[in-house]
Design a protein around this motif. Structure first.
Motif, short mmCIF file in Angstrom:
data_model
loop_
_atom_site.label_atom_id
_atom_site.label_comp_id
_atom_site.label_asym_id
_atom_site.label_seq_id
_atom_site.Cartn_x
_atom_site.Cartn_y
_atom_site.Cartn_z
N GLN A 1 0.82 -1.13 0.02
CA GLN A 1 -0.01 0.09 -0.15
C GLN A 1 0.83 1.10 0.07
OE1 GLN A 1 -2.87 -0.39 3.34
NE2 GLN A 1 -4.33 -1.16 2.32
N GLU B 1 -10.46 8.24 -0.99
CA GLU B 1 -10.08 7.26 -0.19
C GLU B 1 -11.36 6.18 0.10
OE1 GLU B 1 -7.79 5.48 0.73
OE2 GLU B 1 -7.58 5.38 3.16
N LEU C 1 -12.19 3.84 5.08
CA LEU C 1 -11.21 4.57 6.11
C LEU C 1 -10.51 3.73 7.15
CD1 LEU C 1 -10.23 7.41 7.47
CD2 LEU C 1 -12.19 7.48 8.81
N GLY C 2 -11.55 2.78 7.55
CA GLY C 2 -10.98 1.88 8.65
C GLY C 2 -10.24 2.56 10.00
N ASN C 3 -9.19 2.12 10.21
CA ASN C 3 -8.40 2.87 11.28
C ASN C 3 -7.87 4.08 10.67
OD1 ASN C 3 -5.55 3.09 12.55
ND2 ASN C 3 -6.53 1.85 13.88
N GLY C 4 -7.74 4.15 9.57
CA GLY C 4 -7.51 5.57 9.08
C GLY C 4 -5.82 6.00 8.79
N GLU D 1 -16.94 6.27 3.56
CA GLU D 1 -16.98 4.85 4.54
C GLU D 1 -18.40 5.00 5.35
OE1 GLU D 1 -14.61 2.87 6.24
OE2 GLU D 1 -16.36 2.37 7.02
N GLY E 1 -21.94 6.29 4.14
CA GLY E 1 -22.73 5.63 3.57
C GLY E 1 -22.09 4.27 2.84
N ASP E 2 -22.73 3.61 2.19
CA ASP E 2 -22.35 2.32 1.43
C ASP E 2 -21.91 2.92 0.08
OD1 ASP E 2 -22.63 0.18 -0.27
OD2 ASP E 2 -23.25 -0.87 1.56
N VAL E 3 -20.81 2.40 -0.34
CA VAL E 3 -20.27 2.81 -1.56
C VAL E 3 -20.92 2.57 -2.71
CG1 VAL E 3 -17.84 3.16 -0.74
CG2 VAL E 3 -18.72 0.80 -1.71
N ARG E 4 -22.04 1.33 -2.65
CA ARG E 4 -22.81 1.22 -3.69
C ARG E 4 -23.75 2.13 -3.98
NH1 ARG E 4 -23.54 -4.86 -1.36
NH2 ARG E 4 -23.36 -3.67 0.62
N HIS F 1 -7.79 5.66 -3.92
CA HIS F 1 -7.35 4.40 -3.34
C HIS F 1 -8.57 3.69 -2.60
CE1 HIS F 1 -5.67 2.52 0.59
NE2 HIS F 1 -5.23 1.77 -0.44
N ASP G 1 -9.44 0.26 -0.26
CA ASP G 1 -9.01 -0.74 0.48
C ASP G 1 -10.49 -0.97 1.47
OD1 ASP G 1 -7.66 -2.55 2.15
OD2 ASP G 1 -7.12 -1.16 3.63
N LEU G 2 -11.25 -1.93 0.77
CA LEU G 2 -12.52 -2.03 1.20
C LEU G 2 -13.03 -3.40 1.46
CD1 LEU G 2 -14.49 -0.10 -1.66
CD2 LEU G 2 -14.64 0.60 0.80
N GLY G 3 -11.82 -4.35 1.40
CA GLY G 3 -12.07 -5.73 1.59
C GLY G 3 -11.71 -6.07 3.02
N PHE H 1 -16.99 -8.34 -4.63
CA PHE H 1 -17.29 -6.79 -4.42
C PHE H 1 -16.59 -5.84 -5.36
CE2 PHE H 1 -17.34 -2.86 -1.74
CZ PHE H 1 -18.79 -2.78 -1.60
C1 LIG Z 1 -9.59 -2.73 5.50
S1 LIG Z 1 -10.60 -1.47 6.26
C2 LIG Z 1 -9.73 0.17 5.72
C3 LIG Z 1 -8.28 0.30 6.19
C4 LIG Z 1 -7.55 1.44 5.92
N1 LIG Z 1 -7.01 1.44 4.50
C5 LIG Z 1 -6.50 1.73 6.91
O1 LIG Z 1 -5.37 2.03 6.41
O2 LIG Z 1 -6.89 1.83 8.29
C6 LIG Z 1 -11.95 -1.15 5.14
C7 LIG Z 1 -13.12 -0.23 5.39
O3 LIG Z 1 -13.92 -0.29 4.36
C8 LIG Z 1 -15.42 -0.14 4.82
N2 LIG Z 1 -16.32 -0.39 4.10
C9 LIG Z 1 -16.25 -1.76 3.52
N3 LIG Z 1 -17.26 -2.04 2.49
C10 LIG Z 1 -17.80 -0.82 2.35
C11 LIG Z 1 -18.96 -0.20 1.85
N4 LIG Z 1 -19.67 -1.34 0.99
N5 LIG Z 1 -19.41 1.05 1.88
C12 LIG Z 1 -18.59 1.89 2.34
N6 LIG Z 1 -17.47 1.45 3.54
C13 LIG Z 1 -17.22 0.26 3.24
C14 LIG Z 1 -15.21 -0.66 6.08
O4 LIG Z 1 -16.16 -0.20 7.09
C15 LIG Z 1 -13.90 -0.52 6.79
O5 LIG Z 1 -13.82 0.68 7.43
#
Ligand SMILES: C[S@@+](CC[C@H](N)C(=O)[O-])C[C@H]1O[C@@H](n2cnc3c(N)ncnc32)[C@H](O)[C@@H]1O
Length: 163
Positions: free
Chosen positions: A15, A35, A38-41, A60, A79-82, A100, A102-104, A114
């Protein structure tokens, strides 16, 4: 066989290498950075400190990041990216200089499904010359996959450009 620790380290190293590469390659573009997840950020924090002169918007569904890595409310697309990606196409058009994703999670099959679903939602957001970095292989019609920069591990990160 690589352990979970090996895979995690490879993902983090990849990454950073791919983001630094894509940030430098798109430096002359003025469009926003997106981005996705967000996850942990951690990657958002990296972008915020490495990207100069471009707005960073975070997509996010539920913000739960480290306090140092919470984006401002007016740069957070909740919201949901969809749903939020199609809305972003209407709002921004093909403007993003860097995306960028990182949604998985932990399930590779689900991540791939996805990635197939969101690829056509991401593709129209990228500006000409813009780049995408993703932790999962994407399925684009008009974006080219690029060779990985030095330091990135094949299969742990993918880089694309709209030529
Ligand atoms: C692996 S974490 C990201 C980690 C981040 N790159 C970091 O460095 O901390 C994945 C994030 O994607 C979000 N996410 C997954 N599917 C999503 C969706 N359909 N819509 C919005 N957010 C989503 C999750 O809530 C989670 O916070």
């Amino acid at each position: 066989m690589p352990t979970r620790l090996d895979v995690f380290i490879d993902r983090m190293v990849s990454q950073r290498a791919c983001l630094d590469y894509a940030i430098a390659e798109t430096d002359a573009l003025a469009g926003p950075v997106f981005e996705l997840g967000l996850g942990n950020g951690r990657t958002y924090h990296h972008l915020r400190h490495r990207v100069q002169g471009r707005d960073i918007f975070v997509f996010e569904r539920a913000v739960g990041a480290h306090p140092d890595s919470v984006p401002p409310a007016d740069r957070t697309i909740l919201g949901d990216v969809r749903e939020t990606l199609p809305a972003a196409v209407r709002r921004f058009g093909p403007a993003a200089s860097l995306i960028h994703a990182d949604l998985g999670g932990h399930n590779p099959e689900k991540n791939d499904a996805f990635a197939r679903l969101v690829s056509p939602l991401v593709e129209p957001l990228l500006a000409p010359g813009g780049m995408m970095v993703s932790s999962d292989r994407m399925y684009f019609d008009a974006l080219s996959e690029l060779a990985l920069p030095e330091g990135a591990v094949p299969g742990r990160c993918f880089v694309y450009r709209r030529t």
